[in-house]
Design a protein around this motif. Structure first.
Motif, PDB file in Angstrom:
ATOM      1  N   ARG A   1      18.798  48.675  39.644  1.00 54.65           N
ATOM      2  CA  ARG A   1      17.749  47.730  40.013  1.00 54.65           C
ATOM      3  C   ARG A   1      17.806  47.335  41.488  1.00 54.65           C
ATOM      4  N   THR A   2      18.986  47.147  42.023  1.00 55.75           N
ATOM      5  CA  THR A   2      19.133  46.559  43.360  1.00 55.75           C
ATOM      6  C   THR A   2      19.518  47.552  44.445  1.00 55.75           C
ATOM      7  N   GLY A   3      20.104  48.681  44.052  1.00 51.04           N
ATOM      8  CA  GLY A   3      20.644  49.605  45.045  1.00 51.04           C
ATOM      9  C   GLY A   3      21.965  49.140  45.634  1.00 51.04           C
ATOM     10  N   ILE A   4      22.551  48.089  45.080  1.00 51.44           N
ATOM     11  CA  ILE A   4      23.841  47.557  45.547  1.00 51.44           C
ATOM     12  C   ILE A   4      24.946  48.090  44.655  1.00 51.44           C
ATOM     13  N   GLU A   5      25.913  48.793  45.228  1.00 60.18           N
ATOM     14  CA  GLU A   5      27.022  49.329  44.451  1.00 60.18           C
ATOM     15  C   GLU A   5      28.079  48.246  44.231  1.00 60.18           C
ATOM     16  N   PHE A   6      28.637  48.238  43.031  1.00 66.29           N
ATOM     17  CA  PHE A   6      29.645  47.234  42.685  1.00 66.29           C
ATOM     18  C   PHE A   6      31.027  47.748  43.107  1.00 66.29           C
ATOM     19  N   GLU A   7      31.205  47.840  44.426  1.00 68.61           N
ATOM     20  CA  GLU A   7      32.501  48.255  44.966  1.00 68.61           C
ATOM     21  C   GLU A   7      33.506  47.101  44.873  1.00 68.61           C
ATOM     22  N   HIS A   8      34.794  47.445  44.922  1.00 67.31           N
ATOM     23  CA  HIS A   8      35.873  46.447  44.890  1.00 67.31           C
ATOM     24  C   HIS A   8      35.786  45.578  43.630  1.00 67.31           C
ATOM     25  N   HIS A   9      35.478  46.220  42.497  1.00 61.39           N
ATOM     26  CA  HIS A   9      35.214  45.417  41.298  1.00 61.39           C
ATOM     27  C   HIS A   9      36.439  44.637  40.840  1.00 61.39           C
ATOM     28  N   ARG A  10      37.666  45.130  41.086  1.00 63.22           N
ATOM     29  CA  ARG A  10      38.848  44.337  40.700  1.00 63.22           C
ATOM     30  C   ARG A  10      38.883  43.017  41.458  1.00 63.22           C
ATOM     31  N   PHE A  11      38.535  43.074  42.742  1.00 60.40           N
ATOM     32  CA  PHE A  11      38.525  41.844  43.537  1.00 60.40           C
ATOM     33  C   PHE A  11      37.513  40.847  42.979  1.00 60.40           C
ATOM     34  N   TYR A  12      36.270  41.284  42.765  1.00 59.48           N
ATOM     35  CA  TYR A  12      35.225  40.350  42.347  1.00 59.48           C
ATOM     36  C   TYR A  12      35.478  39.792  40.955  1.00 59.48           C
ATOM     37  N   ARG A  13      36.017  40.609  40.071  1.00 57.07           N
ATOM     38  CA  ARG A  13      36.308  40.128  38.720  1.00 57.07           C
ATOM     39  C   ARG A  13      37.498  39.183  38.732  1.00 57.07           C
ATOM     40  N   ALA A  14      38.515  39.489  39.532  1.00 57.47           N
ATOM     41  CA  ALA A  14      39.666  38.578  39.633  1.00 57.47           C
ATOM     42  C   ALA A  14      39.269  37.279  40.317  1.00 57.47           C
ATOM     43  N   LEU A  15      38.403  37.364  41.343  1.00 57.34           N
ATOM     44  CA  LEU A  15      37.914  36.154  42.003  1.00 57.34           C
ATOM     45  C   LEU A  15      37.200  35.254  41.002  1.00 57.34           C
ATOM     46  N   ALA A  16      36.406  35.845  40.116  1.00 58.25           N
ATOM     47  CA  ALA A  16      35.673  35.058  39.125  1.00 58.25           C
ATOM     48  C   ALA A  16      36.638  34.286  38.232  1.00 58.25           C
ATOM     49  N   VAL A  17      37.676  34.941  37.759  1.00 57.97           N
ATOM     50  CA  VAL A  17      38.632  34.272  36.874  1.00 57.97           C
ATOM     51  C   VAL A  17      39.432  33.222  37.641  1.00 57.97           C
TER      52      VAL A  17
END
Length: 354
Positions: free
Chosen positions: A290-306
């Motif tokens: 939908r956005t053309g934005i790749e979810f790179e560094h997903h470990r960082f973003y998921r850990a940041l959320a928690v």
């Protein structure tokens, strides 16, 4: 503290009625009651004449700096009224503390279902389940596709460096909570997680409007047979920043069948583990398409959320220790926050994959 005593800390009924009469005109029908859902800002259901309205205000007592900013929430919802992003109609914003003792705002009440504990029976089929998840991620894409300058939000925040500032900000929120909570118990793993996040924060990221607290129970689905997302709530953390942080936060609440037991079972909805619901990976693929934005560094973003969720929990625990909330969830944070810290560490170590 009794329910009545806590309500009186939230609402001066006479002062509120006088304010509403001045701003909206007199009405004979007037009632206000506390809505128990939610664990950050307070939500009050208001009847004013024939109108069903909602008041949002911070909890009473001392709050951490930058937390519970309800007027910021009002500003962004007001700006989004004519966009594809579904938000309630805004009515009033008030910074006069003589009315309720804090900032607050008023919005129209939207009818529908907020999905916290169980899926509605009308959605209990494979097609509806899949559509429910796609409605959620498509609306997030709508938020990120809003041009801030087109709705007067071009100065709503400073997008460059957002991700690193998030780590710093939530570290400060934790430090505020730890001032009191370490008297009961320490959470050393959380400090370790914070250090890793600070060292691994992406320095180059997309820049969009972000919601800041986007998840399944902060949206509402219409009371219709097909899943139709009709409102996004709880915009107090919104700003200009990194959209991948929003995606990571949403995914931290979206469970797959393979996941370990929830760190906070009282808060984490689990029905999306059932057959037919999109997996986290499928939601990511939909978002990227939908956005053309790749979810790179997903470990960082998921850990940041928690990590952020743990910081919120620790702030709740401080409020409980200081007697500034009657929320039964708050004392549970003594054990739930360490469990969240362990979950963030598992994500970092690759033991809880996407």
């Amino acid at each position: 503290m009794t329910d009545d005593a806590y309500f009186r800390r939230l609402v001066d009924v006479d002062a509120l009625r006088s304010y509403l009469e001045t701003e909206l005109g007199p009405e004979s029908a007037f009632d206000v009651e506390r809505h128990p859902a939610g664990h950050s800002n307070e939500t009050l259901f208001l009847t004013w004449g024939a109108r069903d309205l909602v008041i949002r205000r911070p909890p009473p007592g001392e709050t951490a700096e930058t937390a519970h900013d309800v007027l910021r929430e009002y500003r962004v919802m007001d700006a989004l009224q004519q966009t594809p992003v579904p938000v309630p109609e805004t009515v009033l914003a008030c910074d006069d503390h003589d009315v309720l003792g804090s900032d607050f705002y008023v919005m129209s009440r939207v009818e529908g279902d907020v999905l916290r504990d169980e899926e509605p029976e009308r959605f209990a089929d494979g097609e509806s389940r899949h559509q429910l998840g796609y409605e959620l991620v498509d609306t997030l894409a709508d938020i990120h596709e809003v041009a801030p300058e087109s709705v007067g939000l071009d100065e709503f925040g400073h997008a460059p460096g957002y991700t690193g500032r998030q780590v710093e900000r939530w570290g400060k929120q934790l430090a505020w909570a730890f001032e009191r909570t370490t008297e009961k118990r320490a959470v050393p793993v959380l400090r370790e997680v914070g250090d890793w996040l600070a060292e691994n924060a992406p320095t180059d990221h997309p820049e969009t409007l972000v919601h800041g607290d986007y998840k399944l129970d902060n949206v509402m689905y219409a009371p219709e047979s097909d899943p139709n997302l009709v409102a996004v709530f709880d915009w107090e953390m919104s700003t200009l920043g990194d959209p991948r942080a929003d995606l990571g936060w949403m995914l931290s609440y979206w469970r797959d069948a393979k996941d370990p037991d929830p760190a906070i079972p009282e808060l984490e909805t689990t029905f999306m583990e059932r057959s037919g619901y999109a997996t986290r990976r499928e939601l990511v693929e939909r978002y990227e398409e939908r956005t053309g934005i790749e979810f790179e560094h997903h470990r960082f973003y998921r850990a940041l959320a928690v990590y952020k969720l743990a910081a919120l929990g620790e702030m709740f625990f401080r409020r409980y220790l200081e007697g500034n909330s009657d929320d039964p969830m708050y004392p549970l944070m003594e054990e739930r926050v360490p469990a969240l810290a362990d979950r963030a560490k598992r994500i970092i170590d690759g033991d809880e994959p996407l």
